[in-house]
Scaffold this active site. Sequence first.
Site, PDB file in Angstrom:
ATOM      1  N   HIS A   1      -0.047   1.249 -10.278  1.00 20.33           N
ATOM      2  CA  HIS A   1       0.613   2.216  -8.992  1.00 20.33           C
ATOM      3  C   HIS A   1       1.896   1.483  -8.732  1.00 20.33           C
ATOM      4  O   HIS A   1       1.958   0.429  -8.383  1.00 20.33           O
ATOM      5  CB  HIS A   1      -0.276   2.394  -7.915  1.00 20.33           C
ATOM      6  CG  HIS A   1      -1.591   2.911  -7.985  1.00 20.33           C
ATOM      7  ND1 HIS A   1      -1.676   4.151  -7.371  1.00 20.33           N
ATOM      8  CD2 HIS A   1      -2.686   2.554  -8.341  1.00 20.33           C
ATOM      9  CE1 HIS A   1      -2.877   4.463  -7.593  1.00 20.33           C
ATOM     10  NE2 HIS A   1      -3.324   3.707  -8.203  1.00 20.33           N
TER      11      HIS A   1
ATOM     12  N   GLU B   1       3.972   2.546  -6.511  1.00 21.60           N
ATOM     13  CA  GLU B   1       4.216   2.491  -5.090  1.00 21.60           C
ATOM     14  C   GLU B   1       3.337   1.349  -4.437  1.00 21.60           C
ATOM     15  O   GLU B   1       3.542   1.280  -3.217  1.00 21.60           O
ATOM     16  CB  GLU B   1       3.571   3.822  -4.412  1.00 21.60           C
ATOM     17  CG  GLU B   1       2.240   4.148  -4.447  1.00 21.60           C
ATOM     18  CD  GLU B   1       1.578   4.646  -5.623  1.00 21.60           C
ATOM     19  OE1 GLU B   1       0.467   4.860  -5.510  1.00 21.60           O
ATOM     20  OE2 GLU B   1       2.264   4.428  -6.716  1.00 21.60           O
TER      21      GLU B   1
ATOM     22  N   CYS C   1      -1.369   6.592 -12.238  1.00 20.93           N
ATOM     23  CA  CYS C   1      -2.810   6.377 -12.565  1.00 20.93           C
ATOM     24  C   CYS C   1      -3.575   7.312 -12.788  1.00 20.93           C
ATOM     25  O   CYS C   1      -3.566   7.579 -14.221  1.00 20.93           O
ATOM     26  CB  CYS C   1      -3.545   5.669 -10.621  1.00 20.93           C
ATOM     27  SG  CYS C   1      -4.904   5.130 -10.975  1.00 20.93           S
TER      28      CYS C   1
END
Length: 205
Positions: free
Chosen positions: A187, A189, A78
């Site tokens: 992202h 995650e 990001c």
Amino acid sequence: MIAIVDYGVGNLFSLSSSVQSLGAEVRVTGKAEDLRAASHILLPGVGAFADAMAKLEATGLVPVLKEEVQHKPLLGICLGMQLLFEKSYEYGEHAGLGLIPGSVCPLADDLKDPSLKVPHIGWNALDIVPGRENDPLFRYVKNGEYVYYVHSYYAKDCAASTLATSEYSIPVTGAVRSGHVYGTQFHPEKSGDTGLRLLKAFAEL
């Protein structure tokens, strides 16, 4: 050991939890010796470019990062990806790490469909650039899989380094690579199983 750079910016818990779930050893750190001892480096980031760059420089880790990426993989996520570029035009003009050629520019200025919202938030399909399907970062990820974005600025003038884009009335730069340096605007995650598989591939680089 995978080192996650802690410079006061970024959701470190969810990222470290995701990497740990893969069975990898993780260290969240702001120490130069940990970055040197690591096999891989993750550079997260949320917030404003200038503030994040100032905080990163204040740690004294910038020269260490530039040295370590000569021989080990780094993944910027990001805002962490945006910091890898030469400069950003977020509230003025600010220098980045210069590890990948290109600039970070306002998404709103370039959208062809003015009805689309900025920030670009949510799931979007990953369009892997033809010829880049065999990049080791995509070892476990197929073209068209969905990943999660949250951003108002995007990387431009970086076609030579672009691995994948996502359509948002324009092709938004989604993943980049220059040598050992990788970046994802999305992202991993927060991208469910697809994101975990991408992190697994990064950990195996």
